[in-house]
Design a protein around this motif. Sequence first.
Motif, PDB file in Angstrom:
ATOM      1  N   SER A 192       0.830  -1.204   0.000  1.00  0.00           N
ATOM      2  CA  SER A 192       0.000   0.000   0.000  1.00  0.00           C
ATOM      3  C   SER A 192       0.865   1.255   0.000  1.00  0.00           C
ATOM      4  O   SER A 192       0.564   2.228  -0.706  1.00  0.00           O
ATOM      5  CB  SER A 192      -0.927   0.001   1.218  1.00  0.00           C
ATOM      6  OG  SER A 192      -1.870  -1.045   1.140  1.00  0.00           O
ATOM      7  N   ALA A 193       1.954   1.239   0.767  1.00  0.00           N
ATOM      8  CA  ALA A 193       2.848   2.394   0.804  1.00  0.00           C
ATOM      9  C   ALA A 193       3.422   2.713  -0.573  1.00  0.00           C
ATOM     10  O   ALA A 193       3.767   3.863  -0.860  1.00  0.00           O
ATOM     11  CB  ALA A 193       3.987   2.139   1.795  1.00  0.00           C
ATOM     12  N   ALA A 194       3.485   1.704  -1.435  1.00  0.00           N
ATOM     13  CA  ALA A 194       4.051   1.906  -2.770  1.00  0.00           C
ATOM     14  C   ALA A 194       3.342   3.016  -3.541  1.00  0.00           C
ATOM     15  O   ALA A 194       3.969   3.705  -4.357  1.00  0.00           O
ATOM     16  CB  ALA A 194       3.970   0.603  -3.560  1.00  0.00           C
ATOM     17  N   PHE A 195       2.048   3.231  -3.275  1.00  0.00           N
ATOM     18  CA  PHE A 195       1.301   4.220  -4.071  1.00  0.00           C
ATOM     19  C   PHE A 195       1.625   5.652  -3.670  1.00  0.00           C
ATOM     20  O   PHE A 195       2.006   6.451  -4.537  1.00  0.00           O
ATOM     21  CB  PHE A 195      -0.195   3.898  -4.017  1.00  0.00           C
ATOM     22  CG  PHE A 195      -0.496   2.548  -4.618  1.00  0.00           C
ATOM     23  CD1 PHE A 195      -0.488   2.371  -5.993  1.00  0.00           C
ATOM     24  CD2 PHE A 195      -0.728   1.447  -3.812  1.00  0.00           C
ATOM     25  CE1 PHE A 195      -0.718   1.122  -6.562  1.00  0.00           C
ATOM     26  CE2 PHE A 195      -0.965   0.194  -4.372  1.00  0.00           C
ATOM     27  CZ  PHE A 195      -0.964   0.032  -5.745  1.00  0.00           C
ATOM     28  N   PRO A 196       1.543   6.051  -2.390  1.00  0.00           N
ATOM     29  CA  PRO A 196       1.992   7.411  -2.087  1.00  0.00           C
ATOM     30  C   PRO A 196       3.480   7.616  -2.326  1.00  0.00           C
ATOM     31  O   PRO A 196       3.895   8.700  -2.748  1.00  0.00           O
ATOM     32  CB  PRO A 196       1.634   7.580  -0.601  1.00  0.00           C
ATOM     33  CG  PRO A 196       1.415   6.211  -0.069  1.00  0.00           C
ATOM     34  CD  PRO A 196       0.920   5.403  -1.222  1.00  0.00           C
ATOM     35  N   VAL A 197       4.306   6.583  -2.092  1.00  0.00           N
ATOM     36  CA  VAL A 197       5.737   6.714  -2.367  1.00  0.00           C
ATOM     37  C   VAL A 197       5.976   6.989  -3.842  1.00  0.00           C
ATOM     38  O   VAL A 197       6.706   7.927  -4.222  1.00  0.00           O
ATOM     39  CB  VAL A 197       6.491   5.446  -1.913  1.00  0.00           C
ATOM     40  CG1 VAL A 197       7.906   5.413  -2.492  1.00  0.00           C
ATOM     41  CG2 VAL A 197       6.535   5.359  -0.393  1.00  0.00           C
ATOM     42  N   SER A 198       5.352   6.205  -4.710  1.00  0.00           N
ATOM     43  CA  SER A 198       5.549   6.380  -6.151  1.00  0.00           C
ATOM     44  C   SER A 198       5.013   7.731  -6.619  1.00  0.00           C
ATOM     45  O   SER A 198       5.641   8.404  -7.452  1.00  0.00           O
ATOM     46  CB  SER A 198       4.856   5.245  -6.915  1.00  0.00           C
ATOM     47  OG  SER A 198       5.445   3.998  -6.591  1.00  0.00           O
ATOM     48  N   ALA A 199       3.865   8.140  -6.077  1.00  0.00           N
ATOM     49  CA  ALA A 199       3.307   9.435  -6.456  1.00  0.00           C
ATOM     50  C   ALA A 199       4.257  10.566  -6.076  1.00  0.00           C
ATOM     51  O   ALA A 199       4.487  11.501  -6.865  1.00  0.00           O
ATOM     52  CB  ALA A 199       1.951   9.620  -5.792  1.00  0.00           C
ATOM     53  N   ALA A 200       4.835  10.495  -4.873  1.00  0.00           N
ATOM     54  CA  ALA A 200       5.751  11.547  -4.434  1.00  0.00           C
ATOM     55  C   ALA A 200       6.995  11.612  -5.309  1.00  0.00           C
ATOM     56  O   ALA A 200       7.543  12.699  -5.552  1.00  0.00           O
ATOM     57  CB  ALA A 200       6.139  11.324  -2.974  1.00  0.00           C
ATOM     58  N   LEU A 201       7.446  10.468  -5.797  1.00  0.00           N
ATOM     59  CA  LEU A 201       8.651  10.458  -6.646  1.00  0.00           C
ATOM     60  C   LEU A 201       8.427  11.149  -7.984  1.00  0.00           C
ATOM     61  O   LEU A 201       9.350  11.746  -8.536  1.00  0.00           O
ATOM     62  CB  LEU A 201       9.106   9.016  -6.882  1.00  0.00           C
ATOM     63  CG  LEU A 201       9.669   8.272  -5.669  1.00  0.00           C
ATOM     64  CD1 LEU A 201       9.946   6.816  -6.029  1.00  0.00           C
ATOM     65  CD2 LEU A 201      10.946   8.943  -5.165  1.00  0.00           C
ATOM     66  N   ILE A 202       7.205  11.090  -8.524  1.00  0.00           N
ATOM     67  CA  ILE A 202       6.965  11.590  -9.894  1.00  0.00           C
ATOM     68  C   ILE A 202       6.245  12.929  -9.932  1.00  0.00           C
ATOM     69  O   ILE A 202       6.195  13.555 -10.997  1.00  0.00           O
ATOM     70  CB  ILE A 202       6.191  10.557 -10.738  1.00  0.00           C
ATOM     71  CG1 ILE A 202       4.800  10.299 -10.167  1.00  0.00           C
ATOM     72  CG2 ILE A 202       6.998   9.268 -10.867  1.00  0.00           C
ATOM     73  CD1 ILE A 202       3.955   9.354 -11.021  1.00  0.00           C
ATOM     74  N   VAL A 203       5.698  13.392  -8.801  1.00  0.00           N
ATOM     75  CA  VAL A 203       5.043  14.702  -8.765  1.00  0.00           C
ATOM     76  C   VAL A 203       6.062  15.739  -8.301  1.00  0.00           C
ATOM     77  O   VAL A 203       6.569  15.673  -7.168  1.00  0.00           O
ATOM     78  CB  VAL A 203       3.810  14.685  -7.841  1.00  0.00           C
ATOM     79  CG1 VAL A 203       3.235  16.098  -7.705  1.00  0.00           C
ATOM     80  CG2 VAL A 203       2.749  13.734  -8.385  1.00  0.00           C
TER      81      VAL A 203
END
Length: 449
Positions: A247-258
């Motif tokens: 589940s953490a993968a989604f906010p982590v990935s979003a933060a990396l690309i935004v």
Amino acid sequence: MSGHGEPIAMTATRSGPLTGRAEVPGDKSISHRALILGALAVGETKVTGLLEGQDVLDTASAMRAFGAEVIQHGPGSWSVHGVGVGGFSEPADVIDCGNSGTGVRLIMGCMATSPITATFTGDASLRKRPMGRVTDPLALFGARAWGRSGGRLPMTLVGAADPVPVRYTVPVPSAQVKSAVLLAGLNAPGQTVVIEREPTRDHSERMLRGFGAELAVEDGPEGRVIILTGQPELRPQTVAVPRDPSSAAFPVSAALIVEGSDILVPGVSQNPTRNGLYLTLVEMGADIAFQNPREEGGEPVADLRVRASSLKGIEVPEERAASMIDEYPVLSVVAAFAEGTTVMRGVRELRVKESDRIDAMARGLEACGVRVEEEEDVLIVHGMGPGGVPGGATCRTHLDHRIAMSFLVLGLASQRPVTVDDGSPIATSFPVFERLMAGLGADIARTAP
């Protein structure tokens, strides 16, 4: 059509920097196992931090149907009064496991060596998934199964009256299959041996030991050998469920690309059989700091400080696949914003998840303007660099929670909004996804279908 009601279309729009603290839910894999092993122990098991997504709630209902007393005391706080190994009673009705492949396969395992009969079903997605990979080894114990063509649900399983221990080599890397066999071995005399050519997530082994089972793990020429001594009396435990790295993968990935993002994701499991995505992201150039490492509930955890990053495409080591199999969909989204090509091999297992995740991600990424190549066991994404993904498409989720969340993450950094046709399956694993992402500043809204 969703398996949990009317479809909910959702749209993600390019967002400003994501900031703040992302308190992701408890780990789904550990939550399932805490309820199941609590039901197989004698006495009261207390669980904190339990994921209250629909998948886990369905497992709680199943444990009640088999005779355990399962009580919710407050958010994330539960207790299970178990019936002991071999103490399951025959359920009075069909066991509906909803969308959960983990739930149904583990529950089949823990009832397969008791002389009872149960019928299992699930939603439209789960009824498409193959169960033979579990019922075949359970037959070695003496269990019998009848289901739809192709070994699919609905399926009736008749437990073995006189189970025998087995020695079983798992043909493909699968923690679900391994765990089902180990759970079946609990009520078989003697030693049940499971051999993995490639290690998979080891939550079952850790938790079985914690509940008092005699379990040894050895590395041999055949691979990883797990030896379980059957018919123990499991002791009730207090289980603190760490936060789910999937589940953490989604906010982590979003933060990396935004662009401009800076978030903290506290208390995330860093189990080495689950952290493949995070190793991969760091190799791609991700700015992730692993702070305050510690142990909670027998699992290593850390707080993740994540900042927007310039990423490069890489070739993901094939042997890493088992430790990140659920994270390839969102990794393919991150790869779309990297410079260069990302090659993911050894991902065939994605084709028999809640959907054919390779095909679902390939078609959706292509619709959003990303060049993708796929083979049976390979997914290749040609990155378009920061802000380079056109977006603008409506992507099909195929009743798959991870596909839905992955494409919503894509839309947060794409040039044009990205819509998913049905976000309702997100509730199976991440019921607070919308609220959590909105709290970080993400622009995700429910829209007319």
